[in-house]
Motif scaffolding. Structure first.
Motif, short mmCIF file in Angstrom:
data_model
loop_
_atom_site.label_atom_id
_atom_site.label_comp_id
_atom_site.label_asym_id
_atom_site.label_seq_id
_atom_site.Cartn_x
_atom_site.Cartn_y
_atom_site.Cartn_z
N UNK A 62 66.63 121.94 46.82
CA UNK A 62 66.94 121.15 45.67
C UNK A 62 66.87 119.75 45.72
N UNK A 63 67.44 119.19 46.88
CA UNK A 63 67.60 117.71 47.07
C UNK A 63 66.11 117.34 47.67
N UNK A 64 65.62 118.00 48.47
CA UNK A 64 64.00 117.58 48.73
C UNK A 64 63.22 117.51 47.69
N UNK A 65 63.39 118.50 46.62
CA UNK A 65 62.45 118.55 45.74
C UNK A 65 62.99 118.05 44.27
N UNK A 66 63.96 117.02 44.50
CA UNK A 66 64.74 116.54 43.40
C UNK A 66 63.81 115.88 42.47
N UNK A 67 62.82 115.22 43.06
CA UNK A 67 61.84 114.22 42.25
C UNK A 67 60.82 115.09 41.57
#
Length: 163
Positions: A40-45
């Motif tokens: 989720x953090x990695x693909x937050x954008x």
């Protein structure tokens, strides 16, 4: 980092609960939630900002299913039972509550993961059908039919466990 925490930290208990029921393992659930939080953090954008709970639980669901595919087996692990103060004062009440919790856990674990996940998301996490559809990636009608079939299977299994 603050945006991530604001969006997803409130949903960590629901994420753990879903992962715990799907994997049937406390350790696996922790691993799944940690990996899901990383993703989720990695693909937050790429997150559109709509319904962070459903988006995060979708990741948790997918990670749980990946874990299940890779696991050689999924042993059932008993969860700690929450016992009310009233039952704690009554040994007979404690025994009955523990037995009921055990039977329910056993019946839930006997369900196929697709059935188990809709029961956990609807009945334990209180997600609306629309959000469950988003988490599982199936139409709302499929969610409703799976939930009906899951509840029926759970009822039959519980009846079979009664002495």
């Amino acid at each position: 980092m603050k945006r991530f925490e604001a969006l997803f930290a409130p949903h960590l208990p629901a994420a753990y609960n879903l992962a715990r029921w799907l994997t049937a393992s406390d350790a696996a659930a922790h691993d799944v939630v940690q990996e899901s939080a990383y993703r989720a953090f990695k693909y937050l954008d790429s997150f559109d900002g709509a319904n962070p709970r459903a988006w995060f639980l979708s990741i948790v669901r997918n990670e749980s299913m990946s874990w299940l595919r890779l696991a050689a087996h999924t042993p059932w692990v008993a969860m700690d039972d929450d016992i009310s103060d009233e039952a704690a004062l009554n040994p007979e009440g404690m025994a009955m509550q523990a037995e009921h919790a055990h039977l329910l856990q056993q019946a839930l674990q006997a369900l196929a993961p697709g059935y188990r996940e809709v029961i956990v998301l609807k009945d334990l996490e209180g997600l609306p059908y629309k959000d469950i559809a988003q988490v599982t990636g199936v139409p709302i009608g499929t969610v409703m039919s799976r939930l009906a079939r899951a509840r029926a299977a759970l009822r039959v299994h519980l009846q079979g466990l009664q002495p």
